[in-house]
Structure formats: C-alpha cells, structure tokens
Enzyme design. Sequence first.
Site, PDB file in Angstrom:
ATOM      1  N   ASP A  28      83.614  12.247  40.749  1.00 40.73           N
ATOM      2  CA  ASP A  28      83.460  12.032  42.170  1.00 40.73           C
ATOM      3  C   ASP A  28      82.882  10.617  42.383  1.00 40.73           C
ATOM      4  O   ASP A  28      82.420  10.002  41.419  1.00 40.73           O
ATOM      5  CB  ASP A  28      82.471  13.126  42.618  1.00 40.73           C
ATOM      6  N   TYR A  29      82.932  10.101  43.621  1.00 37.68           N
ATOM      7  CA  TYR A  29      82.390   8.753  43.871  1.00 37.68           C
ATOM      8  C   TYR A  29      80.975   8.808  44.472  1.00 37.68           C
ATOM      9  O   TYR A  29      80.000   8.533  43.779  1.00 37.68           O
ATOM     10  CB  TYR A  29      83.339   7.950  44.780  1.00 37.68           C
ATOM     11  N   ASP A  30      80.869   9.192  45.752  1.00 32.10           N
ATOM     12  CA  ASP A  30      79.560   9.163  46.432  1.00 32.10           C
ATOM     13  C   ASP A  30      78.616  10.190  45.808  1.00 32.10           C
ATOM     14  O   ASP A  30      78.938  11.369  45.708  1.00 32.10           O
ATOM     15  CB  ASP A  30      79.735   9.471  47.925  1.00 32.10           C
ATOM     16  N   ASP A 205      78.766  15.971  42.754  1.00 31.72           N
ATOM     17  CA  ASP A 205      77.427  16.266  43.293  1.00 31.72           C
ATOM     18  C   ASP A 205      77.450  17.087  44.575  1.00 31.72           C
ATOM     19  O   ASP A 205      76.399  17.510  45.047  1.00 31.72           O
ATOM     20  CB  ASP A 205      76.676  14.964  43.603  1.00 31.72           C
TER      21      ASP A 205
HETATM   22  O1  LIG Z   1      83.833  13.018  47.311  1.00 31.50           O
HETATM   23  P1  LIG Z   1      82.890  11.872  47.459  1.00 31.50           P
HETATM   24  O2  LIG Z   1      83.358  10.627  46.784  1.00 31.50           O
HETATM   25  O3  LIG Z   1      81.490  12.248  47.053  1.00 31.50           O
HETATM   26  O4  LIG Z   1      82.838  11.571  49.034  1.00 31.50           O
HETATM   27  C1  LIG Z   1      82.167  12.500  49.882  1.00 31.50           C
HETATM   28  C2  LIG Z   1      81.835  11.839  51.187  1.00 31.50           C
HETATM   29  O5  LIG Z   1      81.100  10.659  50.871  1.00 31.50           O
HETATM   30  C3  LIG Z   1      80.683   9.836  51.949  1.00 31.50           C
HETATM   31  O6  LIG Z   1      79.599  10.478  52.615  1.00 31.50           O
HETATM   32  C4  LIG Z   1      78.475  10.683  51.769  1.00 31.50           C
HETATM   33  O7  LIG Z   1      78.020   9.421  51.251  1.00 31.50           O
HETATM   34  C5  LIG Z   1      77.513   8.495  52.257  1.00 31.50           C
HETATM   35  C6  LIG Z   1      77.141   7.212  51.542  1.00 31.50           C
HETATM   36  O8  LIG Z   1      76.224   7.431  50.512  1.00 31.50           O
HETATM   37  C7  LIG Z   1      76.315   9.146  52.975  1.00 31.50           C
HETATM   38  O9  LIG Z   1      75.827   8.264  53.981  1.00 31.50           O
HETATM   39  C8  LIG Z   1      76.744  10.474  53.606  1.00 31.50           C
HETATM   40  O10 LIG Z   1      75.622  11.128  54.178  1.00 31.50           O
HETATM   41  C9  LIG Z   1      77.347  11.386  52.516  1.00 31.50           C
HETATM   42  O11 LIG Z   1      77.829  12.615  53.057  1.00 31.50           O
HETATM   43  C10 LIG Z   1      81.845   9.517  52.865  1.00 31.50           C
HETATM   44  O12 LIG Z   1      81.369   8.880  54.025  1.00 31.50           O
HETATM   45  C11 LIG Z   1      82.695  10.720  53.220  1.00 31.50           C
HETATM   46  O13 LIG Z   1      83.884  10.289  53.873  1.00 31.50           O
HETATM   47  C12 LIG Z   1      83.100  11.441  51.929  1.00 31.50           C
HETATM   48  O14 LIG Z   1      83.874  12.589  52.242  1.00 31.50           O
END
Ligand SMILES: O=P(O)(O)OC[C@H]1O[C@H](O[C@H]2O[C@H](CO)[C@@H](O)[C@H](O)[C@H]2O)[C@H](O)[C@@H](O)[C@@H]1O
Length: 262
Positions: A28-30, A205
């Site tokens: 995963d990224y975020d 995560d």
């Molecule tokens: O599947 P992922 O790569 O984990 O992406 C999931 C979502 O990530 C982002 O939101 C999350 O990260 C942001 C930056 O750290 C944070 O501000 C936010 O509260 C988190 O939920 C992204 O903006 C979404 O579009 C993704 O779906």
Amino acid sequence: MSDNGIPAELTDALTRAAGVGVLLLASDYDGCVSPIVSRPEDAVPDPASIDALVAAAALPDTVVAVVSGRERAVLAALSGLEAPVVLVGSHGSEFESGFAVEITDEARALLNRLIDELSSIAADFPGSTVEVKPASTVLHVRNASETDAVAALDRARSGPASWPGVHTTEGKAVLELAVIETSKGHALDTLRDRIGADAVIYLGDDVTDEKAFAHLRPGDGDIGIKVGEGDTAAGFRIADTDDVATVLAFVADQRARASSTG
Ligand SMILES: O=P(O)(O)OC[C@H]1O[C@H](O[C@H]2O[C@H](CO)[C@@H](O)[C@H](O)[C@H]2O)[C@H](O)[C@@H](O)[C@@H]1O
C-alpha cells in the site's frame, strides 16, 4: 525480535518467501511507503522504502507493485515510481491499461452528484475537504475538530453513502464513496495470475488493505503484514513506516542473495 527490530517469525517467513521462484512484493502507499500527513497532497514517500522497492524490482523473477487507494496518476507523481514497478490505483481497480471495470456515463453522473453532496457537507464543517478521483470522491476530516469530524462523517454515511450504486469505504479520517466496486484483493489476484507468482508479500495499514490480506494464501507461503494498530486478517504486524522500509530492504537484500546463489 531480530536485530533489525522485525519480529523473528516474520524475518524467517520473509527469508523463505525471498527464495521462491517468482515473487510478488506489493505494498500500500499511504501509511506504508509514505507516513500519514495532514494534507493528502503532502504525502511524500520514505526514500528508504523507494530505494528498496526499486532495488527489488530490478531483480530476476521479482515483480514489485504499489496498490493504492490513490488515483494512479497521483500515485505515480507522489511516489516518483515508474516501470518496472507496477502501480495500481483507485483501491485496486486502476491499472496502467485503464480501469478493471467500465465507468459508465450513468456512473459518472452519480459521481458528480456525490462530489456536489460531499462538497456541501464539507462546507458546513471547517477543516473538512473533498478529494476527487476518477471513480470516487473522498470526504477528509483529519483537519476538522473532533466534533465536526464525527458530524460530517455521520452526515455522509446517512446521506450519499446510502444512495443506490454507491460503494462506501471507511478509512483513516476519511469516508470514500465510489461508483464502481473496488478490491485490492482482486488486484493481487490479477497480478499473481499475470506473473505466475509462487508467493506474495503484501503490506498495508488501512481498512481497504483487509481485502488484500483476505486474498492471500498463508499456507502457500504468502505473507500479509499489517502496519500499525487495528483488527486485521494479516498474519504479521509491524509498527510503522520505518518498519516498512526495514522489511522492504530486508526482502530486497534476501532476494538479491537468493538470485546470486541461483
Ligand atoms: O491505499 P492507500 O495508498 O493507503 O490510500 C488510502 C487513502 O490515502 C490518502 O488518505 C490518507 O492519507 C492522507 C495523507 O497521509 C491522510 O491525510 C488521510 O487522512 C488518509 O486517509 C488519500 O487521500 C486517499 O485518496 C486514499 O484512498
């Protein structure tokens, strides 16, 4: 615990997986490659994780993928990653070749209504923002007060999230409304079949990553790694993005050793 701070059982499992014929290493990224930050557009990757992903992707019979909820183009821009690393966006539905399912005109019209509705909710709760993606829209409440965050999410859940044709995903201080069904699990299945992977390692995560963990086959050597707190179907857990970088570097290193000894 191993010397590198990773649980010994996980180290052993990763060492075994690094020795298989064809390996799929996916994350995963975020919250994994990038720490969680206040503003989605500021989510820069940990350079150590990027180095490890790129190093692993250069090895024979090793496919590296980042499977994210992000729009694929945004994922590419934020991460700086490119082929041979495979980037899958929109929670597993957006590949380099396009979306796994068609986004119809009807779905696009629904998406526009959802964006309008979430924007009007966000306008009533200071600090809330709306993210727009090709097949979904996200209400972000990380920067709202606790009371406003709860109220904004409740209004979205009882309002647009309940409309016909809307697929809802809960996440970290977000509620995402999509007009197509998405699954990181299906994305892993697609990649696994495409490359004939003998083992899959997946790090995630968030709630959306549970669909990926559910598609793993631990009995066949697959490894699911949950990053941080929370219920999970993953077999292993590590603490944070620093540990992610350690795990990715360990796998790249073990895989390089296994490749060089044939
Ligand atoms: O599947 P992922 O790569 O984990 O992406 C999931 C979502 O990530 C982002 O939101 C999350 O990260 C942001 C930056 O750290 C944070 O501000 C936010 O509260 C988190 O939920 C992204 O903006 C979404 O579009 C993704 O779906």
